[in-house]
Motif scaffolding. Structure first.
Motif, PDB file in Angstrom:
ATOM      1  N   GLY A 233       7.407   2.090   3.294  1.00 33.36           N
ATOM      2  CA  GLY A 233       7.900   1.849   1.944  1.00 33.36           C
ATOM      3  C   GLY A 233       7.386   0.588   1.293  1.00 33.36           C
ATOM      4  N   GLY A 234       6.363  -0.042   1.871  1.00 35.90           N
ATOM      5  CA  GLY A 234       5.842  -1.271   1.278  1.00 35.90           C
ATOM      6  C   GLY A 234       6.859  -2.391   1.265  1.00 35.90           C
ATOM      7  N   SER A 235       7.626  -2.511   2.347  1.00 37.25           N
ATOM      8  CA  SER A 235       8.717  -3.480   2.391  1.00 37.25           C
ATOM      9  C   SER A 235       8.249  -4.909   2.630  1.00 37.25           C
ATOM     10  CB  SER A 235       9.722  -3.080   3.479  1.00 37.25           C
ATOM     11  OG  SER A 235       9.060  -2.829   4.712  1.00 37.25           O
ATOM     12  N   LEU A 236       6.993  -5.080   3.046  1.00 29.93           N
ATOM     13  CA  LEU A 236       6.445  -6.424   3.246  1.00 29.93           C
ATOM     14  C   LEU A 236       5.443  -6.745   2.136  1.00 29.93           C
ATOM     15  CD1 LEU A 236       5.789  -6.449   7.105  1.00 29.93           C
ATOM     16  CD2 LEU A 236       7.616  -7.623   5.872  1.00 29.93           C
ATOM     17  N   GLU A 237       5.605  -7.901   1.506  1.00 23.37           N
ATOM     18  CA  GLU A 237       4.696  -8.279   0.431  1.00 23.37           C
ATOM     19  C   GLU A 237       3.283  -8.551   0.950  1.00 23.37           C
ATOM     20  OE1 GLU A 237       6.191 -11.482  -1.877  1.00 23.37           O
ATOM     21  OE2 GLU A 237       8.023 -10.425  -2.485  1.00 23.37           O
ATOM     22  N   ASP A 238       3.193  -9.159   2.126  1.00 27.94           N
ATOM     23  CA  ASP A 238       1.886  -9.481   2.687  1.00 27.94           C
ATOM     24  C   ASP A 238       1.862  -9.081   4.161  1.00 27.94           C
ATOM     25  OD1 ASP A 238      -0.599 -10.394   3.264  1.00 27.94           O
ATOM     26  OD2 ASP A 238      -0.149 -12.529   3.036  1.00 27.94           O
ATOM     27  N   LYS A 239       1.600  -7.806   4.393  1.00 26.49           N
ATOM     28  CA  LYS A 239       1.585  -7.291   5.760  1.00 26.49           C
ATOM     29  C   LYS A 239       0.439  -7.866   6.573  1.00 26.49           C
ATOM     30  CE  LYS A 239       2.154  -2.883   8.179  1.00 26.49           C
ATOM     31  NZ  LYS A 239       2.167  -1.402   8.035  1.00 26.49           N
ATOM     32  N   GLU A 240      -0.599  -8.354   5.886  1.00 23.31           N
ATOM     33  CA  GLU A 240      -1.768  -8.904   6.567  1.00 23.31           C
ATOM     34  C   GLU A 240      -1.390 -10.096   7.451  1.00 23.31           C
ATOM     35  OE1 GLU A 240      -4.739  -7.595   6.466  1.00 23.31           O
ATOM     36  OE2 GLU A 240      -4.298  -6.066   4.959  1.00 23.31           O
TER      37      GLU A 240
END
Length: 204
Positions: free
Chosen positions: A112-119
């Protein structure tokens, strides 16, 4: 008395907090999840969650990591009991759907795109790759069959995942109410769709 508070004791705070976070997500949305809300749900002091989670993002990372491990277990287990790669691929698709229903809070966080910066969290990509590797091995075995299509394994993986993830997401979000029967029959429909797609791809 809050049941969480009555069952909490030193040493299991982390497990209580994770369980409470999942309950919050099942009952509401990601916006409802905060360390303050988590403390209230768990029946502990407002500072207690900070013993294990620096902030909300740290908590989400733990939940996503836990979900990835659970999904991988589901997929590996789905391959057991048969040496037929087509059957394994079908079973993995159904297992993916089962995971979306049994661990819906994890599923929504993971995709769900819950992390702004998954990198920033390289270990999450490494964990996800383990799941991809399981799928790719099964697809590679399917591609060795006499009637396999002349397509790249990567394309097969993408289309297979898209089909199963789409079905799981639509059902989880109650989008397919008019097309899928109520109750346990949903799983049967998912299994039939996955089986139809997979066998039409690799069997003649």
């Amino acid at each position: 008395m809050n049941t969480k508070k009555s069952t909490y004791h030193h040493g299991n705070l982390r497990e209580v907090l994770i369980s409470s976070a999942l309950e919050i997500l099942k009952e509401g949305t990601l916006q409802d999840l905060s360390l303050r809300a988590l403390a209230r749900k768990a029946g502990v002091s407002q500072t207690a969650p900070y013993r294990h989670f620096e902030d909300k993002e740290a908590l989400i990372v733990v939940l996503i990591s836990e979900g990835s491990a659970l999904l991988q277990e589901h997929m590996v287990k789905a391959c057991q009991g048969t040496d037929d790669p087509v059957e394994q691929l079908i079973n993995m698709g159904v297992a993916y759907y089962d995971f979306s229903q049994d661990y819906s809070a994890h599923f929504r966080l993971m995709f769900g795109g819950s992390l702004e910066d998954k990198e920033k969290h390289a270990h999450l990509f490494e964990q996800e790759k383990k799941g991809y590797d399981v799928l790719e091995q099964v697809i590679s075995n399917c591609m060795k069959l006499p009637h396999s299509p002349e397509l790249s394994p990567r394309l097969i993986r993408l289309t297979s995942w898209s089909l199963v993830h789409g079905l799981a997401s639509l059902i989880l979000n109650d989008v397919m109410n008019d097309d899928v029967p109520k109750g346990d029959n949903k799983r049967e429909v998912v299994s039939e769709v996955i089986s139809f797609y997979t066998r039409s791809m690799f069997e003649k």
